[in-house]
Motif scaffolding. Structure first.
Motif, PDB file in Angstrom:
ATOM      1  N   LYS A  11      -4.355  17.741  20.425  1.00  0.00           N
ATOM      2  CA  LYS A  11      -3.726  16.545  19.740  1.00  0.00           C
ATOM      3  C   LYS A  11      -2.104  16.452  20.543  1.00  0.00           C
ATOM      4  O   LYS A  11      -1.705  17.707  20.750  1.00  0.00           O
ATOM      5  CB  LYS A  11      -3.559  16.337  18.469  1.00  0.00           C
ATOM      6  CG  LYS A  11      -3.084  17.785  17.700  1.00  0.00           C
ATOM      7  CD  LYS A  11      -3.345  17.859  16.239  1.00  0.00           C
ATOM      8  CE  LYS A  11      -2.822  19.104  15.656  1.00  0.00           C
ATOM      9  NZ  LYS A  11      -3.465  19.368  14.306  1.00  0.00           N
ATOM     10  N   TRP A  12      -1.760  15.372  20.415  1.00  0.00           N
ATOM     11  CA  TRP A  12      -0.182  15.267  20.638  1.00  0.00           C
ATOM     12  C   TRP A  12       0.242  14.503  19.737  1.00  0.00           C
ATOM     13  O   TRP A  12      -0.293  13.647  19.052  1.00  0.00           O
ATOM     14  CB  TRP A  12      -0.289  14.504  22.099  1.00  0.00           C
ATOM     15  CG  TRP A  12      -0.401  15.083  23.458  1.00  0.00           C
ATOM     16  CD1 TRP A  12       0.181  16.243  23.879  1.00  0.00           C
ATOM     17  CD2 TRP A  12      -1.525  14.740  24.323  1.00  0.00           C
ATOM     18  NE1 TRP A  12      -0.473  16.414  25.243  1.00  0.00           N
ATOM     19  CE2 TRP A  12      -1.463  15.407  25.392  1.00  0.00           C
ATOM     20  CE3 TRP A  12      -2.457  13.801  24.088  1.00  0.00           C
ATOM     21  CZ2 TRP A  12      -2.550  15.306  26.527  1.00  0.00           C
ATOM     22  CZ3 TRP A  12      -3.442  13.530  25.307  1.00  0.00           C
ATOM     23  CH2 TRP A  12      -3.391  14.401  26.411  1.00  0.00           C
ATOM     24  N   LEU A  32      -8.147   7.518  25.391  1.00  0.00           N
ATOM     25  CA  LEU A  32      -7.185   8.090  24.434  1.00  0.00           C
ATOM     26  C   LEU A  32      -7.350   7.312  23.169  1.00  0.00           C
ATOM     27  O   LEU A  32      -7.076   6.231  22.969  1.00  0.00           O
ATOM     28  CB  LEU A  32      -5.843   8.048  25.083  1.00  0.00           C
ATOM     29  CG  LEU A  32      -4.729   8.947  24.553  1.00  0.00           C
ATOM     30  CD1 LEU A  32      -5.235  10.400  24.850  1.00  0.00           C
ATOM     31  CD2 LEU A  32      -3.561   8.467  25.026  1.00  0.00           C
ATOM     32  N   SER A  88      -6.354  10.114  31.860  1.00  0.00           N
ATOM     33  CA  SER A  88      -7.046  10.554  30.472  1.00  0.00           C
ATOM     34  C   SER A  88      -8.491  11.113  30.835  1.00  0.00           C
ATOM     35  O   SER A  88      -8.736  12.084  29.853  1.00  0.00           O
ATOM     36  CB  SER A  88      -7.139   9.050  29.595  1.00  0.00           C
ATOM     37  OG  SER A  88      -7.826   8.168  30.301  1.00  0.00           O
ATOM     38  N   ASP A 136      -7.740  19.608  17.226  1.00  0.00           N
ATOM     39  CA  ASP A 136      -7.151  19.850  18.423  1.00  0.00           C
ATOM     40  C   ASP A 136      -8.224  19.709  19.602  1.00  0.00           C
ATOM     41  O   ASP A 136      -9.623  19.514  19.418  1.00  0.00           O
ATOM     42  CB  ASP A 136      -7.273  21.375  18.307  1.00  0.00           C
ATOM     43  CG  ASP A 136      -5.972  21.910  17.355  1.00  0.00           C
ATOM     44  OD1 ASP A 136      -4.946  20.978  17.131  1.00  0.00           O
ATOM     45  OD2 ASP A 136      -6.157  23.021  16.804  1.00  0.00           O
ATOM     46  N   ASP A 140      -6.561  11.465  19.263  1.00  0.00           N
ATOM     47  CA  ASP A 140      -5.918  12.308  20.122  1.00  0.00           C
ATOM     48  C   ASP A 140      -4.421  12.273  19.913  1.00  0.00           C
ATOM     49  O   ASP A 140      -3.757  13.499  20.583  1.00  0.00           O
ATOM     50  CB  ASP A 140      -6.296  11.919  21.733  1.00  0.00           C
ATOM     51  CG  ASP A 140      -7.786  12.075  21.827  1.00  0.00           C
ATOM     52  OD1 ASP A 140      -8.727  12.682  21.518  1.00  0.00           O
ATOM     53  OD2 ASP A 140      -8.220  10.950  22.445  1.00  0.00           O
ATOM     54  N   THR A 171      -5.894  15.764  11.924  1.00  0.00           N
ATOM     55  CA  THR A 171      -6.354  15.494  13.479  1.00  0.00           C
ATOM     56  C   THR A 171      -6.663  16.743  14.380  1.00  0.00           C
ATOM     57  O   THR A 171      -6.235  17.709  14.242  1.00  0.00           O
ATOM     58  CB  THR A 171      -5.072  15.082  14.098  1.00  0.00           C
ATOM     59  OG1 THR A 171      -4.348  13.752  13.445  1.00  0.00           O
ATOM     60  CG2 THR A 171      -5.288  14.460  15.547  1.00  0.00           C
ATOM     61  N   LEU A 194      -8.899  14.445  28.962  1.00  0.00           N
ATOM     62  CA  LEU A 194      -9.728  14.437  27.708  1.00  0.00           C
ATOM     63  C   LEU A 194     -10.987  14.171  28.171  1.00  0.00           C
ATOM     64  O   LEU A 194     -11.880  14.478  27.450  1.00  0.00           O
ATOM     65  CB  LEU A 194      -9.092  13.368  26.892  1.00  0.00           C
ATOM     66  CG  LEU A 194      -7.875  13.622  26.386  1.00  0.00           C
ATOM     67  CD1 LEU A 194      -7.177  12.227  25.818  1.00  0.00           C
ATOM     68  CD2 LEU A 194      -7.639  14.837  25.615  1.00  0.00           C
ATOM     69  N   PRO A 201      -2.036  19.102  25.309  1.00  0.00           N
ATOM     70  CA  PRO A 201      -2.310  18.829  23.822  1.00  0.00           C
ATOM     71  C   PRO A 201      -2.453  20.226  23.209  1.00  0.00           C
ATOM     72  O   PRO A 201      -2.938  21.225  23.601  1.00  0.00           O
ATOM     73  CB  PRO A 201      -3.628  18.313  23.873  1.00  0.00           C
ATOM     74  CG  PRO A 201      -4.215  18.474  25.287  1.00  0.00           C
ATOM     75  CD  PRO A 201      -3.153  18.567  26.376  1.00  0.00           C
TER      76      PRO A 201
END
Length: 175
Positions: free
Chosen positions: A114-115, A45, A37, A112, A87, A110, A41, A174
């Motif tokens: 994103k999943w 998360l 993570s 970007d 996320d 949400t 990111l 993502p």
């Protein structure tokens, strides 16, 4: 009625035994999740859970992630109240006609990257509710899905493994 009451008092409580926990394996899993993570990111998360029309079986297992046995927070995951802070969208259940717009609006809200993770067999293709007049279908019929975690319902361990697979997969970048 009185006999039934006395039988209930005389019996022992029905509780499940705690799942066997391999502390070393959980520490390794936590380390891998935290590392991935941070690489993907730069932080932990944030997860927004969405019930798109499920029977609540998957929600029970998702809620178990926050109990003392699994303790989702130690893996660097946290549930958030707003899709604007998320996320990952963790979507359960077949998408009902009444929830289609809400799911689309949540997806659009949400930020970007994103999943989207579809949780359970119903989220994949509608499950046993497929073909009903009230069902749109699986989650992928409404929003793009990056990962599907199978099960009816999937166990908390399967959910953690799926989230780790999402972080480790180079193909699941993502959006």
């Amino acid at each position: 009625m009185r006999r039934l009451l006395f039988q209930g008092i005389a019996r022992r409580a029905l509780t499940e035994k705690a799942p066997a926990v391999d502390d070393q394996a959980l520490k390794e899993l936590a380390g891998r999740v935290h590392e991935r993570s941070a690489l993907r990111l730069g932080r932990s998360l944030a997860i927004r859970e969405i019930d798109a029309g499920s029977c609540n079986g998957c929600e029970l297992e998702i809620h178990a992630l926050s109990n003392a046995f699994y303790d989702l927070e130690r893996f660097g995951f946290s549930f958030v109240a707003s899709p604007r802070h998320a996320d990952v969208l963790l979507v359960t259940g077949p998408v009902t006609k009444n929830m289609r717009e809400a799911l689309e609006r949540t997806y659009n809200a949400t930020p970007d990257p994103k999943w989207v993770v579809a949780v359970g067999n119903c989220a994949f293709d509608g499950g046993l509710f497929a073909g009903s007049y009230a069902i749109e279908g699986g989650v992928s019929s409404v929003v793009p899905v990056d990962l599907h975690i199978k099960g009816c319902p999937p166990t908390p361990h399967a959910l953690l493994g799926g989230l780790l697979a999402l972080l480790e997969s180079p193909a699941a970048a993502p959006r």
